[in-house]
Design a protein around this motif. Sequence first.
Motif, PDB file in Angstrom:
ATOM      1  N   GLY A 130       0.793  -1.214   0.000  1.00 37.23           N
ATOM      2  CA  GLY A 130       0.000   0.000   0.000  1.00 37.23           C
ATOM      3  C   GLY A 130       0.825   1.263   0.000  1.00 37.23           C
ATOM      4  O   GLY A 130       0.368   2.323  -0.454  1.00 37.23           O
ATOM      5  N   ALA A 131       2.061   1.181   0.490  1.00 37.59           N
ATOM      6  CA  ALA A 131       2.921   2.364   0.542  1.00 37.59           C
ATOM      7  C   ALA A 131       3.357   2.812  -0.842  1.00 37.59           C
ATOM      8  O   ALA A 131       3.770   3.973  -1.020  1.00 37.59           O
ATOM      9  N   PHE A 132       3.266   1.927  -1.838  1.00 34.89           N
ATOM     10  CA  PHE A 132       3.773   2.249  -3.173  1.00 34.89           C
ATOM     11  C   PHE A 132       2.655   2.499  -4.191  1.00 34.89           C
ATOM     12  O   PHE A 132       2.933   2.673  -5.371  1.00 34.89           O
ATOM     13  N   VAL A 133       1.422   2.541  -3.744  1.00 32.87           N
ATOM     14  CA  VAL A 133       0.318   2.846  -4.653  1.00 32.87           C
ATOM     15  C   VAL A 133       0.271   4.353  -4.886  1.00 32.87           C
ATOM     16  O   VAL A 133       0.328   5.144  -3.933  1.00 32.87           O
ATOM     17  N   THR A 134       0.171   4.761  -6.122  1.00 31.33           N
ATOM     18  CA  THR A 134       0.146   6.181  -6.447  1.00 31.33           C
ATOM     19  C   THR A 134      -1.281   6.728  -6.436  1.00 31.33           C
ATOM     20  O   THR A 134      -2.254   5.969  -6.440  1.00 31.33           O
ATOM     21  N   GLY A 135      -1.372   8.040  -6.442  1.00 25.54           N
ATOM     22  CA  GLY A 135      -2.680   8.676  -6.532  1.00 25.54           C
ATOM     23  C   GLY A 135      -3.400   8.270  -7.804  1.00 25.54           C
ATOM     24  O   GLY A 135      -4.622   8.060  -7.802  1.00 25.54           O
ATOM     25  N   ALA A 136      -2.667   8.146  -8.896  1.00 25.93           N
ATOM     26  CA  ALA A 136      -3.283   7.718 -10.156  1.00 25.93           C
ATOM     27  C   ALA A 136      -3.814   6.296 -10.044  1.00 25.93           C
ATOM     28  O   ALA A 136      -4.899   5.975 -10.563  1.00 25.93           O
ATOM     29  N   ASP A 137      -3.050   5.413  -9.365  1.00 27.04           N
ATOM     30  CA  ASP A 137      -3.495   4.023  -9.183  1.00 27.04           C
ATOM     31  C   ASP A 137      -4.832   3.973  -8.449  1.00 27.04           C
ATOM     32  O   ASP A 137      -5.751   3.263  -8.857  1.00 27.04           O
ATOM     33  N   ILE A 138      -4.918   4.686  -7.337  1.00 26.37           N
ATOM     34  CA  ILE A 138      -6.138   4.615  -6.535  1.00 26.37           C
ATOM     35  C   ILE A 138      -7.306   5.255  -7.278  1.00 26.37           C
ATOM     36  O   ILE A 138      -8.444   4.779  -7.197  1.00 26.37           O
TER      37      ILE A 138
END
Length: 468
Positions: A348-356
């Motif tokens: 979860g620490a590496f999920v970007t704003g674009a991903d979410i």
Amino acid sequence: MSDTNLFELSIAEAGRKLRDGSITSLALTEDALSRIAAIDPALDSFITVTAERARADATAADANFSKGIDNGPMQGVPYALKDIYDTAGIRSTCHSKLRLDNVPAADSVVETKFKAQGGVLLGKLATHEFALGGPSFDLPFPPARNPWNREHIPGGSSSGSGAAVAAGLVRMAMGSDTGGSIRGPAAYCGTVGLKPTYGLVSRRGVFPLSTTLDHCGPLSWTVEDSAIALQTIAGYDALDPASVDVPIPDYLDGLGQGVEGLRIGLPRHFFAKAQDVSPEVVAAIDRAAETLEKLGAVVDEITLPDYDLFNACGRIIMYTEAYAIHEQDYQKRPLDFGRLTYLRMTLGAFVTGADIQQAMRLRRELSRAVNLKLKNCDALITASALAPAPAFADIDPNSSPNWPVQTMPFNVTGNPAMSVPTGFSASGLPLSMQIVGRAFDESMVLRIGAALESATGLSARRPALARG
């Protein structure tokens, strides 16, 4: 009836006997405590047994019955809670070193409702750490084991709830479900496990994993018992931001109506050719569909978007929200987490704003696809777990476990979904499927489950367990 088979009484059966005076709540409670003491050391389903509290609850319930006071169907009935539910004055550990000394000052809303009816709290049950990391042997408490074969896992994260109910230690236990954590243990342990519609049951006072995916619900031996539990806990809570203010029907009303004339969708492509699917699971779901047709339902094959889309969408949201919840401890006390919990939260620490943002967009599309099918179907049936419960020995301790379950889709969409038994594998482990309904139509899900349960008689089969 001797004390040795009191545990076989359902909530409904025990309730009738409590009210006609043929048994007492204290007798039910002492039998349960004795059974826990004799059997649970081999299963590790309980973290905390609240014997003193249970006896006090039972005594109070018996006193109310003697005065003609009846506060509801759970009065005098023992139950247990997954150890992420707050209980005033009783430790709530989340199965984690980080919360070993956590003693809440107030009850969760769910516990408040059981307490108001006069239920009997037996204790707090094992989970995966923070409902995320497990099964693990590097935590303060051992992982729960499957009563059908203790060398196999009971599923997660409501592992103790599934094991305790299957073993007859308690008739009903509360779990939580973010990606399948009620339905997975129900599937692996051969019980009923109900994930209600998102927003139907308050989650206030329940430690969150993923705030937009979390659901609270019961595991039980029978569909009727899950309906009784849901009747007790459903309802609007203005202090839970996700809670929805909808009328609460009588969930017991339709249990005997059968399935004559119902239309049920079967997305067989979802599971029949999935990686790691067991032919026994497919055959058992096919038999269940045939049984429903013989009972008068129309079962049509339908198509849904690929399962992998639901799974990827849900896991991006879940891991991102889990990291946000635990970020401070993750940065300051990383070594106090179990290894699997830490690894999963790291994602979860590496999920970007674009991903979410993309995941949230996809979530709307997937929800629309499911609900379009439900416009023409009263419910859907599909797999819960793709195979019987794996053995502990088959799980790689150096990697995050990814055993095959297909429960995430209905956390993504928020639809009600219930896992029910469909039979047993050649090795004697339970098989299952899930029934999925329209939003807030738990009554239909329960109705179909009750009809199948009555036709198969599977709820009468229980694991053989030694008692002291």
